[in-house]
Scaffold this motif. Structure first.
Motif, PDB file in Angstrom:
ATOM      1  N   GLY A  26       0.781  -1.230   0.000  1.00  0.00           N
ATOM      2  CA  GLY A  26       0.000   0.000   0.000  1.00  0.00           C
ATOM      3  C   GLY A  26       0.809   1.274   0.000  1.00  0.00           C
ATOM      4  N   ILE A  27       2.104   1.174   0.241  1.00  0.00           N
ATOM      5  CA  ILE A  27       3.001   2.325   0.175  1.00  0.00           C
ATOM      6  C   ILE A  27       4.303   1.877  -0.489  1.00  0.00           C
ATOM      7  CG2 ILE A  27       2.125   3.600   2.172  1.00  0.00           C
ATOM      8  CD1 ILE A  27       4.379   2.382   3.840  1.00  0.00           C
ATOM      9  N   ILE A  28       5.108   2.833  -0.901  1.00  0.00           N
ATOM     10  CA  ILE A  28       6.389   2.530  -1.533  1.00  0.00           C
ATOM     11  C   ILE A  28       7.508   2.952  -0.596  1.00  0.00           C
ATOM     12  CG2 ILE A  28       7.870   2.945  -3.524  1.00  0.00           C
ATOM     13  CD1 ILE A  28       5.326   3.553  -5.136  1.00  0.00           C
ATOM     14  N   PHE A  29       8.181   1.970  -0.015  1.00  0.00           N
ATOM     15  CA  PHE A  29       9.228   2.253   0.963  1.00  0.00           C
ATOM     16  C   PHE A  29      10.315   3.158   0.392  1.00  0.00           C
ATOM     17  CE2 PHE A  29       7.814   0.582   4.615  1.00  0.00           C
ATOM     18  CZ  PHE A  29       8.179  -0.692   5.031  1.00  0.00           C
ATOM     19  N   GLY A  30      10.661   2.941  -0.849  1.00  0.00           N
ATOM     20  CA  GLY A  30      11.771   3.675  -1.438  1.00  0.00           C
ATOM     21  C   GLY A  30      11.547   5.176  -1.533  1.00  0.00           C
ATOM     22  N   LEU A  31      10.320   5.623  -1.388  1.00  0.00           N
ATOM     23  CA  LEU A  31       9.989   7.049  -1.475  1.00  0.00           C
ATOM     24  C   LEU A  31       9.869   7.697  -0.102  1.00  0.00           C
ATOM     25  CD1 LEU A  31       7.268   6.974  -4.293  1.00  0.00           C
ATOM     26  CD2 LEU A  31       9.733   7.366  -4.509  1.00  0.00           C
ATOM     27  N   ILE A  69      20.896  -1.309   9.012  1.00  0.00           N
ATOM     28  CA  ILE A  69      19.598  -1.198   8.365  1.00  0.00           C
ATOM     29  C   ILE A  69      19.813  -1.190   6.852  1.00  0.00           C
ATOM     30  CG2 ILE A  69      19.556   1.345   8.415  1.00  0.00           C
ATOM     31  CD1 ILE A  69      16.509   1.125   8.919  1.00  0.00           C
ATOM     32  N   SER A  70      18.909  -1.855   6.137  1.00  0.00           N
ATOM     33  CA  SER A  70      18.990  -1.877   4.674  1.00  0.00           C
ATOM     34  C   SER A  70      17.586  -1.975   4.106  1.00  0.00           C
ATOM     35  CB  SER A  70      19.852  -3.055   4.203  1.00  0.00           C
ATOM     36  OG  SER A  70      19.290  -4.290   4.606  1.00  0.00           O
ATOM     37  N   ARG A  71      17.494  -1.729   2.802  1.00  0.00           N
ATOM     38  CA  ARG A  71      16.169  -1.764   2.164  1.00  0.00           C
ATOM     39  C   ARG A  71      16.316  -2.387   0.790  1.00  0.00           C
ATOM     40  NH1 ARG A  71      14.889   3.651   2.061  1.00  0.00           N
ATOM     41  NH2 ARG A  71      15.707   3.818  -0.063  1.00  0.00           N
ATOM     42  N   ASP A  72      15.353  -3.237   0.450  1.00  0.00           N
ATOM     43  CA  ASP A  72      15.264  -3.823  -0.891  1.00  0.00           C
ATOM     44  C   ASP A  72      14.034  -3.221  -1.558  1.00  0.00           C
ATOM     45  OD1 ASP A  72      14.777  -5.416  -3.141  1.00  0.00           O
ATOM     46  OD2 ASP A  72      15.628  -7.190  -2.210  1.00  0.00           O
ATOM     47  N   ASN A  73      14.264  -2.278  -2.459  1.00  0.00           N
ATOM     48  CA  ASN A  73      13.126  -1.583  -3.084  1.00  0.00           C
ATOM     49  C   ASN A  73      12.291  -2.523  -3.947  1.00  0.00           C
ATOM     50  OD1 ASN A  73      13.820   0.842  -1.888  1.00  0.00           O
ATOM     51  ND2 ASN A  73      15.046   1.528  -3.624  1.00  0.00           N
ATOM     52  N   ALA A  74      12.913  -3.490  -4.559  1.00  0.00           N
ATOM     53  CA  ALA A  74      12.174  -4.431  -5.405  1.00  0.00           C
ATOM     54  C   ALA A  74      11.195  -5.267  -4.589  1.00  0.00           C
ATOM     55  CB  ALA A  74      13.149  -5.334  -6.153  1.00  0.00           C
ATOM     56  N   LYS A  75      11.591  -5.565  -3.351  1.00  0.00           N
ATOM     57  CA  LYS A  75      10.722  -6.361  -2.477  1.00  0.00           C
ATOM     58  C   LYS A  75       9.897  -5.481  -1.545  1.00  0.00           C
ATOM     59  CE  LYS A  75      13.701 -10.453  -2.453  1.00  0.00           C
ATOM     60  NZ  LYS A  75      14.466 -11.418  -1.609  1.00  0.00           N
ATOM     61  N   ASN A  76      10.141  -4.166  -1.608  1.00  0.00           N
ATOM     62  CA  ASN A  76       9.434  -3.230  -0.735  1.00  0.00           C
ATOM     63  C   ASN A  76       9.564  -3.656   0.728  1.00  0.00           C
ATOM     64  OD1 ASN A  76       8.093  -0.732  -0.812  1.00  0.00           O
ATOM     65  ND2 ASN A  76       6.078  -1.677  -0.650  1.00  0.00           N
ATOM     66  N   THR A  77      10.782  -3.972   1.100  1.00  0.00           N
ATOM     67  CA  THR A  77      11.068  -4.531   2.421  1.00  0.00           C
ATOM     68  C   THR A  77      12.282  -3.828   3.030  1.00  0.00           C
ATOM     69  OG1 THR A  77      10.189  -6.700   1.796  1.00  0.00           O
ATOM     70  CG2 THR A  77      11.674  -6.641   3.682  1.00  0.00           C
ATOM     71  N   VAL A  78      12.210  -3.565   4.321  1.00  0.00           N
ATOM     72  CA  VAL A  78      13.340  -3.004   5.055  1.00  0.00           C
ATOM     73  C   VAL A  78      13.799  -4.039   6.078  1.00  0.00           C
ATOM     74  CG1 VAL A  78      11.910  -1.842   6.775  1.00  0.00           C
ATOM     75  CG2 VAL A  78      14.194  -0.984   6.297  1.00  0.00           C
ATOM     76  N   TYR A  79      15.101  -4.079   6.306  1.00  0.00           N
ATOM     77  CA  TYR A  79      15.699  -5.075   7.182  1.00  0.00           C
ATOM     78  C   TYR A  79      16.487  -4.399   8.301  1.00  0.00           C
ATOM     79  CZ  TYR A  79      14.886  -7.901   2.992  1.00  0.00           C
ATOM     80  OH  TYR A  79      14.319  -8.519   1.910  1.00  0.00           O
ATOM     81  N   LEU A  80      16.641  -5.137   9.398  1.00  0.00           N
ATOM     82  CA  LEU A  80      17.539  -4.711  10.463  1.00  0.00           C
ATOM     83  C   LEU A  80      18.366  -5.921  10.868  1.00  0.00           C
ATOM     84  CD1 LEU A  80      18.339  -2.292  12.267  1.00  0.00           C
ATOM     85  CD2 LEU A  80      16.820  -3.265  14.015  1.00  0.00           C
ATOM     86  N   GLN A  81      19.635  -5.927  10.476  1.00  0.00           N
ATOM     87  CA  GLN A  81      20.557  -6.970  10.881  1.00  0.00           C
ATOM     88  C   GLN A  81      21.142  -6.585  12.230  1.00  0.00           C
ATOM     89  OE1 GLN A  81      21.518 -10.015   9.339  1.00  0.00           O
ATOM     90  NE2 GLN A  81      22.479 -10.306  11.351  1.00  0.00           N
ATOM     91  N   MET A  82      20.947  -7.437  13.219  1.00  0.00           N
ATOM     92  CA  MET A  82      21.388  -7.146  14.581  1.00  0.00           C
ATOM     93  C   MET A  82      22.438  -8.171  14.994  1.00  0.00           C
ATOM     94  SD  MET A  82      17.740  -6.188  16.350  1.00  0.00           S
ATOM     95  CE  MET A  82      17.114  -7.865  16.228  1.00  0.00           C
ATOM     96  N   PHE A  94       9.509  -2.188  16.391  1.00  0.00           N
ATOM     97  CA  PHE A  94       8.451  -1.732  15.498  1.00  0.00           C
ATOM     98  C   PHE A  94       9.063  -1.152  14.231  1.00  0.00           C
ATOM     99  CE2 PHE A  94       4.891  -1.995  18.427  1.00  0.00           C
ATOM    100  CZ  PHE A  94       5.483  -1.908  19.675  1.00  0.00           C
ATOM    101  N   CYS A  95       8.540  -1.556  13.109  1.00  0.00           N
ATOM    102  CA  CYS A  95       8.901  -0.972  11.826  1.00  0.00           C
ATOM    103  C   CYS A  95       8.028   0.259  11.592  1.00  0.00           C
ATOM    104  CB  CYS A  95       8.674  -2.016  10.742  1.00  0.00           C
ATOM    105  SG  CYS A  95       8.791  -1.441   9.049  1.00  0.00           S
ATOM    106  N   PHE A  96       8.584   1.280  10.940  1.00  0.00           N
ATOM    107  CA  PHE A  96       7.779   2.450  10.596  1.00  0.00           C
ATOM    108  C   PHE A  96       8.174   2.963   9.221  1.00  0.00           C
ATOM    109  CE2 PHE A  96      10.749   5.959  10.779  1.00  0.00           C
ATOM    110  CZ  PHE A  96      11.774   5.482  11.576  1.00  0.00           C
ATOM    111  N   ALA A  97       7.258   3.725   8.648  1.00  0.00           N
ATOM    112  CA  ALA A  97       7.512   4.429   7.394  1.00  0.00           C
ATOM    113  C   ALA A  97       6.847   5.783   7.513  1.00  0.00           C
ATOM    114  CB  ALA A  97       6.959   3.661   6.207  1.00  0.00           C
ATOM    115  N   THR A  98       7.608   6.833   7.222  1.00  0.00           N
ATOM    116  CA  THR A  98       7.090   8.167   7.451  1.00  0.00           C
ATOM    117  C   THR A  98       7.252   9.054   6.227  1.00  0.00           C
ATOM    118  OG1 THR A  98       7.122  10.016   9.001  1.00  0.00           O
ATOM    119  CG2 THR A  98       9.258   9.055   8.429  1.00  0.00           C
TER     120      THR A  98
END
Length: 115
Positions: A26-31, A69-82, A94-98
């Motif tokens: 429903g939203i585009i993370f890359g934007l 932190i990283s993001r895959d725009n093709a998958k519209n997914t954000v990651y956090l490697q800890m 919690f994940c967020f997009a603003t």
């Protein structure tokens, strides 16, 4: 309808690693600026890491050098490697997009660091 769905939380021993994922619809993370906050029991929610559309990353001092932190725009997914997890990292993440007008949140995923 906007949905942010987190996964990857769990129980890990001190010094261990986990990778969180947050997939959006429903939203585009890359934007947008996206990222992760966490809230431990009895504490306020704190920003852990964020990544802008450029992308530029930002981390709270307590996780610098350990979290990525990283993001895959093709998958519209954000990651956090800890990595090198500590007991103080125990919290609900919690994940967020603003954007300029609104912030969307995921439902949260529990991370517990304990031996």
């Amino acid at each position: 309808q906007v949905q942010l769905v987190e996964s990857g939380g769990g129980l890990v021993q001190p010094g261990g690693s986990l990778k969180l994922s947050c997939a959006a619809s429903g939203i585009i993370f890359g934007l947008m600026t996206t990222g992760w906050c966490r809230q431990a029991p009895g504490k306020e929610r704190e920003l852990v890491a964020s990544i802008t559309s450029t992308p530029t990353t930002n981390y709270v001092d307590s996780v610098k050098g350990r979290f990525t932190i990283s993001r895959d725009n093709a998958k519209n997914t954000v990651y956090l490697q800890m990595n090198s997890l500590k007991s103080d990292d125990t919290a609900v993440y919690f994940c967020f997009a603003t954007s300029s007008s609104y912030t969307y949140w995921g439902q949260g995923t529990q991370v517990t660091v304990s031996s």
